[in-house]
Design a protein around this motif. Structure first.
Motif, PDB file in Angstrom:
ATOM      1  N   ASP A   1      -2.614   6.297  12.332  1.00 45.46           N
ATOM      2  CA  ASP A   1      -3.529   5.455  12.961  1.00 45.46           C
ATOM      3  C   ASP A   1      -4.151   4.403  12.037  1.00 45.46           C
ATOM      4  O   ASP A   1      -4.399   3.299  12.471  1.00 45.46           O
ATOM      5  CB  ASP A   1      -4.568   6.189  13.593  1.00 45.46           C
ATOM      6  N   ALA A   2      -4.303   4.439  10.968  1.00 44.68           N
ATOM      7  CA  ALA A   2      -5.049   3.660   9.882  1.00 44.68           C
ATOM      8  C   ALA A   2      -4.006   2.652   9.562  1.00 44.68           C
ATOM      9  O   ALA A   2      -4.380   1.582   8.991  1.00 44.68           O
ATOM     10  CB  ALA A   2      -5.611   4.423   8.708  1.00 44.68           C
ATOM     11  N   VAL A   3      -2.955   3.076   9.780  1.00 47.63           N
ATOM     12  CA  VAL A   3      -1.691   2.026   9.249  1.00 47.63           C
ATOM     13  C   VAL A   3      -1.368   1.029  10.441  1.00 47.63           C
ATOM     14  O   VAL A   3      -0.924   0.251  10.148  1.00 47.63           O
ATOM     15  CB  VAL A   3      -0.294   2.736   8.779  1.00 47.63           C
TER      16      VAL A   3
ATOM     17  N   ARG B   1       3.638  -6.615   9.093  1.00 50.69           N
ATOM     18  CA  ARG B   1       3.178  -5.278   8.680  1.00 50.69           C
ATOM     19  C   ARG B   1       4.317  -4.454   8.919  1.00 50.69           C
ATOM     20  O   ARG B   1       5.210  -4.189  10.056  1.00 50.69           O
ATOM     21  CB  ARG B   1       2.149  -4.728   9.543  1.00 50.69           C
TER      22      ARG B   1
ATOM     23  N   THR C   1       0.748  -1.208  -0.113  1.00 55.92           N
ATOM     24  CA  THR C   1      -0.060   0.040  -0.050  1.00 55.92           C
ATOM     25  C   THR C   1       1.002   1.194  -0.026  1.00 55.92           C
ATOM     26  O   THR C   1       1.569   1.391   1.095  1.00 55.92           O
ATOM     27  CB  THR C   1      -0.884   0.055   1.211  1.00 55.92           C
TER      28      THR C   1
ATOM     29  N   LEU D   1       1.436   5.090   0.553  1.00 54.66           N
ATOM     30  CA  LEU D   1       0.802   5.922   1.334  1.00 54.66           C
ATOM     31  C   LEU D   1       1.303   7.352   0.662  1.00 54.66           C
ATOM     32  O   LEU D   1       0.943   8.403   1.095  1.00 54.66           O
ATOM     33  CB  LEU D   1       1.234   5.774   2.655  1.00 54.66           C
TER      34      LEU D   1
ATOM     35  N   GLY E   1      -3.124   4.577  -1.068  1.00 58.65           N
ATOM     36  CA  GLY E   1      -4.099   4.208  -0.279  1.00 58.65           C
ATOM     37  C   GLY E   1      -4.527   2.737  -0.601  1.00 58.65           C
ATOM     38  O   GLY E   1      -5.269   2.380   0.151  1.00 58.65           O
TER      39      GLY E   1
ATOM     40  N   GLN F   1      -3.323   7.716   3.792  1.00 54.43           N
ATOM     41  CA  GLN F   1      -3.819   7.521   5.148  1.00 54.43           C
ATOM     42  C   GLN F   1      -3.030   7.851   6.212  1.00 54.43           C
ATOM     43  O   GLN F   1      -1.870   8.254   6.069  1.00 54.43           O
ATOM     44  CB  GLN F   1      -3.838   5.894   5.056  1.00 54.43           C
ATOM     45  N   PRO F   2      -3.775   8.325   7.111  1.00 52.60           N
ATOM     46  CA  PRO F   2      -3.077   8.760   8.508  1.00 52.60           C
ATOM     47  C   PRO F   2      -2.413   7.647   9.339  1.00 52.60           C
ATOM     48  O   PRO F   2      -2.645   6.493   9.233  1.00 52.60           O
ATOM     49  CB  PRO F   2      -4.154   9.119   9.340  1.00 52.60           C
TER      50      PRO F   2
END
Length: 256
Positions: A55-57, A22, A7, A9, A251, A52-53
């Motif tokens: 926290d989303a990662v 991850r 992904t 970013l 994203g 993405q911010p």
């Protein structure tokens, strides 16, 4: 070889999902608009924000940090994320500067292994990089790429170049490490103060290096989002062509 999910970013920042791990490369999550100084009279303005911010990662098991000295590879929000990551792997000078308990600094060709219950271990090897012309290291600082190896496999499941020009150290990577997926930093960075000198690969040099490396898949990153990139995406897409080139939509997770 099992698929890897990537992904992108924005900038160099890419989430790698492999075998339950991850892994995040060069975290940059600041909002656009600010100008950052890079030293010796050079600077650049960030013109695109993250897809993405942070926290989303999360959660992030491993951060692969090619270098800490430039905000387009590690900005303020990216620095805040480091302490929450499981392990941060970076250059030896960056490890000294960061001084965090979860950081491991690797010299060129040095390896370390990350392990966790329920996941196969991954061996990570630091590879050489040079962030500019010959003799530029005292100005630009140390940079590394990183190769990820699954246990018992000679071919790297993924290799990220880090910010580097095409030079003999990078050609040595092509000779020494077979690579399945290559995450290639491009952009042809230039500054007005330094004239025609390049500090990262252009798409033309990327094409030359791909012929040497011969990976199954090439994923270009770090070619947009800042004013110091001088090799535009439109040119890169024309120069880098073929079924082995995968352009990611920021994203969106993509299997490669």
């Amino acid at each position: 070889m099992a698929k890897i999910a990537l992904t992108h970013l924005g900038g160099p920042t890419t989430l790698i999902e492999v075998d339950g791990w991850r892994i995040l490369t060069d975290p940059t999550f600041d909002a656009p608009g600010r100008r950052y100084t890079f030293g010796w009279g050079t600077s650049s303005r960030k013109v695109a924000g993250p897809a993405q911010p942070p926290d989303a990662v999360a959660p992030v098991d491993v951060v692969l940090l090619s270098h800490d000295q430039h905000a387009d590879n590690l900005d303020d929000a990216g620095r805040a994320l480091l302490a929450r990551a499981g392990t941060v792997i970076t250059t030896v000078p960056a490890a000294r500067r960061l001084a965090l308990g979860n950081v491991r600094g690797l010299a060129d060709w040095e390896s370390t292994t990350v392990a966790a219950p329920g996941r196969p271990p991954l061996r990570i090897t630091a590879t050489p990089g040079r962030h500019g012309p010959k003799f530029s290291r005292p100005i630009t600082g140390k940079v590394n790429g990183f190769a990820l190896h699954r246990a018992g496999e000679e071919t790297a499941a993924l290799w990220m170049s880090g910010d580097t020009v095409l030079y003999d150290g990078l050609r040595e990577v092509a000779r020494r490490i077979p690579v399945d997926v290559a995450l290639l930093h491009l952009g042809g960075v230039r500054f007005g103060l330094t004239g025609p000198v390049r500090f990262t690969m252009t798409a033309r040099h990327g094409t030359e290096f791909i012929r040497l490396l011969q990976p199954r898949v090439v994923v270009p990153v770090h070619y947009e989002g800042w004013t110091h990139f001088r090799d535009p995406e439109s040119v890169a897409r024309q120069t880098l062509s073929g079924s082995d080139i995968r352009w990611l939509t920021p994203g969106e997770p993509t299997e490669v």
